[in-house]
Motif scaffolding. Structure first.
Motif: not given
Length: 479
Positions: A202-207, A236-248, A270-280
């Motif tokens: 779970l790297g920071s690439d998508a962020a 809403l973003i739809s698609g199967p698992t592994g289709s890149g929804k989280t990256t979008t 939580i796959e990636y962390t974003l500075e300035g965003v409150n993640q639960v």
């Protein structure tokens, strides 16, 4: 000659640099001599003298075909790696019993842009596979005697119980090495011949990805940007698992994130962390669910709420409630198409008039592998290549096919890109939703909205992917 199989003692006899520079592989190693696999067309006279000088051993040759040699080279040695204290050799050059083997394996996977590491055992063999561009590639063969100690090392790093071998376990590794810092989700599963471990990187690439880089066409990107610029509503973003929804989603949050906006997310994990965003992080075992987090969010004065997934009626109702009280809600949902999202929400018990009022846009997306530019080959279209039900065969006269080379680990592909179907909800679409209208294709076509199938065809005609990669989309005969 079949595939070349090498053991650890053979692999350590020559370096990755020597193997690739001279295009040789160790076949047998003695105290004062070494036998090497070499291509049948090689100039063995000059090669023999130079290798004996480099290796300080008597050298003998065993001939094999170029295809067999290149496949083995790619499998056992990494080409053109950065030269540092640990990265100058392939992982396969080291024993699994080595102290830092797991760390080196993780670095190797990160270097190759792998999303998962599979460590698994069978009756006759143990192996390590990496998921690269969505497909598993075998990289390392292990000795059966080395496997138990390797499993224990991973368990210790992930904070697991090494004495428990009968039940599944989950853990996490926070990996830090030089400038690399990222989380790894670890899953252990007992199988017939031992425990299988999967490490999800779970790297920071998508962020770091921007919306402009994801593969949107210019019209689709404009429609999507307009939908997320509205002060409230649901996207809403739809698609199967592994289709890149989280990256979008993360690319969207990155665009919206600034000092004047309060962004809250609830995710599992939580796959990636974003500075300035409150993640639960969702923790179902203590009652911290999507729904409970969302209820609390509404008292935290958010501007933007991101839900990792709408998976049940309660969460869907709360998302609608958040939208009607003035919040922008971003989330994912499992459907096969952008328009299918409407039916899915209705199935969850959301009244059509609420969907029509608060749905800003619906996206569907898929990831397709991009053909390796080093080995892709142009081919004329032949009968039987396209699905029988595909209606637009006249659109395709020629296409590119995947061949495979050392640069792409003989998969024929290198990298992936997303394709999209973006439906903005205007007044006419709202009327369709309220009336639960099914036949909407003509109206969408008049707006220039492309289906997933049409977007896939664009990528195919541009020579970026193959028919095999988008075959399932071409089978879709709804349009």
């Amino acid at each position: 000659m079949g595939d070349i199989v090498l053991d650890q003692s053979q692999l350590k006899s020559i370096s990755s640099d020597v193997a690739w520079h001279y295009r040789v592989l160790p076949a047998g190693v003695g105290k004062d001599d070494i036998t090497l696999y070499v291509e049948e067309e090689s100039d063995t006279d000059s090669l023999l003298a130079e290798l004996e000088l480099v290796l300080d051993k008597r050298v003998k040759f065993v001939f094999c075909s170029r295809a067999v040699l290149e496949k083995a080279l790619s499998s056992y040695y990494i080409k053109n790696r950065p030269q540092d204290e640990t990265a100058g050799k392939a992982v396969a050059n080291f024993d699994a019993g080595q102290k830092d083997f797991v760390s080196m394996l993780i670095q190797e996977a990160k270097l190759l842009k792998s999303s998962d590491i599979h460590i698994e055992t069978y009756e006759q063999k143990c192996r390590i596979r990496l998921r690269i561009d969505g497909k598993l590639v075998e990289r390392i063969r292990l000795n059966k005697t080395e496997y138990p100690s390797l499993i224990n090392k991973v368990k210790i790093m992930a904070g697991m119980d090494i004495s428990e071998k009968r039940l599944p376990q989950d853990g996490r590794i926070f990996f830090t090495k030089d400038d690399s810092k990222f989380d790894i989700r670890v899953s252990v599963l007992p199988t017939l011949y031992g425990e299988k471990i999967v490490l999800r990187l779970l790297g920071s690439d998508a962020a770091q990805v921007d919306l402009d880089d994801l593969g949107f066409s210019a019209p689709d990107l404009l429609r999507y940007r307009e939908s997320i610029r509205k002060p409230n509503g649901i996207v809403l973003i739809s698609g199967p698992t592994g289709s890149g929804k989280t990256t979008t989603l993360y690319a969207t949050l990155k665009l919206l994130n600034n000092e004047s906006v309060n962004i809250l997310t609830v995710e599992d994990p939580i796959e990636y962390t974003l500075e300035g965003v409150n993640q639960v992080q969702v923790k179902d075992d203590i009652g911290l669910t999507f729904a409970r987090s969302l209820r609390t969010f509404l008292r935290q004065d958010p501007n933007v709420i991101m839900l990792g997934e709408i998976r049940d009626t309660e969460t869907a109702n709360l998302a609608i409630r958040a939208a009607l009280t003035g919040h922008l809600v971003l989330s994912t949902i499992h459907t096969n198409s952008a328009w299918g999202t409407v039916s899915r929400l209705i199935d969850m018990g959301i009244p059509p008039f609420l969907i029509a009022s608060y749905l800003n846009a619906s996206l569907a997306q898929r990831l397709v592998r991009v053909l390796c530019p080093h080995c892709k080959q142009k081919s004329d279209l032949k009968d039987g290549v396209l699905p029988h039900s595909f209606r637009n065969k006249h659109l395709i006269q020629e296409h590119y096919v995947a061949k495979g080379c050392p640069e792409c680990f003989f998969t024929g592909y290198k990298g992936r890109k997303a394709i999209y179907e973006v439906i903005p909800v205007d007044s006419q679409v709202s009327d369709f939703i309220s009336a639960n209208e099914k036949d909407v294709a003509v109206y969408f076509k008049s707006l220039g909205i492309k289906t997933l199938q049409e977007s896939a065809l664009d990528v195919l005609q541009q020579g970026e992917t193959s028919i095999e990669e988008i075959y399932s989309l071409l089978l879709d005969d709804r349009y």
